[in-house]
Design a protein around this motif. Sequence first.
Motif, mmCIF file in Angstrom:
data_model
loop_
_atom_site.group_PDB
_atom_site.id
_atom_site.type_symbol
_atom_site.label_atom_id
_atom_site.label_comp_id
_atom_site.label_asym_id
_atom_site.label_seq_id
_atom_site.Cartn_x
_atom_site.Cartn_y
_atom_site.Cartn_z
ATOM 1 N N VAL A 60 0.837 -1.203 0.000
ATOM 2 C CA VAL A 60 0.000 0.000 0.000
ATOM 3 C C VAL A 60 0.868 1.248 0.000
ATOM 4 O O VAL A 60 0.654 2.178 -0.779
ATOM 5 C CB VAL A 60 -0.964 0.002 1.211
ATOM 6 N N MET A 61 1.867 1.274 0.868
ATOM 7 C CA MET A 61 2.714 2.463 0.976
ATOM 8 C C MET A 61 3.516 2.708 -0.299
ATOM 9 O O MET A 61 3.774 3.849 -0.663
ATOM 10 C CB MET A 61 3.631 2.350 2.194
ATOM 11 N N ASN A 62 3.905 1.646 -0.983
ATOM 12 C CA ASN A 62 4.657 1.816 -2.226
ATOM 13 C C ASN A 62 3.800 2.390 -3.351
ATOM 14 O O ASN A 62 4.330 2.861 -4.351
ATOM 15 C CB ASN A 62 5.287 0.494 -2.664
ATOM 16 N N SER A 63 2.490 2.357 -3.198
ATOM 17 C CA SER A 63 1.616 2.891 -4.235
ATOM 18 C C SER A 63 1.343 4.391 -4.049
ATOM 19 O O SER A 63 0.638 4.988 -4.850
ATOM 20 C CB SER A 63 0.302 2.111 -4.283
ATOM 21 N N TYR A 64 1.915 4.999 -3.004
ATOM 22 C CA TYR A 64 1.736 6.428 -2.741
ATOM 23 C C TYR A 64 3.091 7.104 -2.625
ATOM 24 O O TYR A 64 4.082 6.480 -2.254
ATOM 25 C CB TYR A 64 0.951 6.644 -1.432
ATOM 26 N N THR A 65 3.102 8.398 -2.904
ATOM 27 C CA THR A 65 4.335 9.163 -2.754
ATOM 28 C C THR A 65 4.525 9.521 -1.280
ATOM 29 O O THR A 65 3.576 9.485 -0.494
ATOM 30 C CB THR A 65 4.288 10.467 -3.577
ATOM 31 N N ILE A 66 5.756 9.881 -0.939
ATOM 32 C CA ILE A 66 6.052 10.304 0.438
ATOM 33 C C ILE A 66 5.194 11.516 0.794
ATOM 34 O O ILE A 66 4.671 11.612 1.908
ATOM 35 C CB ILE A 66 7.549 10.646 0.591
ATOM 36 N N LYS A 67 5.012 12.419 -0.146
ATOM 37 C CA LYS A 67 4.201 13.614 0.091
ATOM 38 C C LYS A 67 2.765 13.224 0.435
ATOM 39 O O LYS A 67 2.176 13.781 1.366
ATOM 40 C CB LYS A 67 4.238 14.525 -1.138
ATOM 41 N N GLU A 68 2.196 12.271 -0.297
ATOM 42 C CA GLU A 68 0.821 11.834 -0.030
ATOM 43 C C GLU A 68 0.713 11.162 1.342
ATOM 44 O O GLU A 68 -0.248 11.398 2.082
ATOM 45 C CB GLU A 68 0.354 10.866 -1.125
ATOM 46 N N ILE A 69 1.699 10.355 1.682
ATOM 47 C CA ILE A 69 1.687 9.680 2.986
ATOM 48 C C ILE A 69 1.797 10.700 4.112
ATOM 49 O O ILE A 69 1.081 10.622 5.112
ATOM 50 C CB ILE A 69 2.818 8.635 3.063
ATOM 51 N N ASN A 70 2.681 11.678 3.941
ATOM 52 C CA ASN A 70 2.822 12.729 4.956
ATOM 53 C C ASN A 70 1.531 13.528 5.111
ATOM 54 O O ASN A 70 1.144 13.895 6.222
ATOM 55 C CB ASN A 70 3.985 13.655 4.612
ATOM 56 N N GLU A 71 0.871 13.800 3.999
ATOM 57 C CA GLU A 71 -0.384 14.554 4.040
ATOM 58 C C GLU A 71 -1.452 13.781 4.805
ATOM 59 O O GLU A 71 -2.167 14.337 5.640
ATOM 60 C CB GLU A 71 -0.853 14.840 2.612
ATOM 61 N N VAL A 72 -1.545 12.488 4.555
ATOM 62 C CA VAL A 72 -2.510 11.654 5.270
ATOM 63 C C VAL A 72 -2.174 11.623 6.764
ATOM 64 O O VAL A 72 -3.058 11.745 7.615
ATOM 65 C CB VAL A 72 -2.545 10.223 4.685
ATOM 66 N N ALA A 73 -0.883 11.493 7.096
ATOM 67 C CA ALA A 73 -0.470 11.468 8.502
ATOM 68 C C ALA A 73 -0.824 12.781 9.191
ATOM 69 O O ALA A 73 -1.303 12.781 10.333
ATOM 70 C CB ALA A 73 1.034 11.195 8.599
#
Length: 95
Positions: A20-33
């Motif tokens: 799941v995490m590999n399907s998103y960019t670091i920016k997107e993951i940070n935004e969700v967090a």
Amino acid sequence: MDRIDEYDQKVQNLFNLTKVMNSYTIKEINEVAENLAFIQRFFTPQMRRDEEGLPVLDEKGNPIMEPIFFDNLPFDTIEKTAKDLAFIQKSQQNL
């Protein structure tokens, strides 16, 4: 054997999380967090802070906590407003 099954499930969960995490960019993951942290503040007590951002302590040195925002929401007023808005919307459709 039970421990092997327990750890196998945990390993599988980690692999799934990696996919799941590999399907998103670091920016997107940070935004969700950041969004989750913002939402969490509505449901968990927050430490009261002074003008300098330091914790406000009581006479025993314990931090003073702000009440949970969610507990203070005026649900009756929100429900009444939602019903009023639905009535207005329905009335406008009948014109």
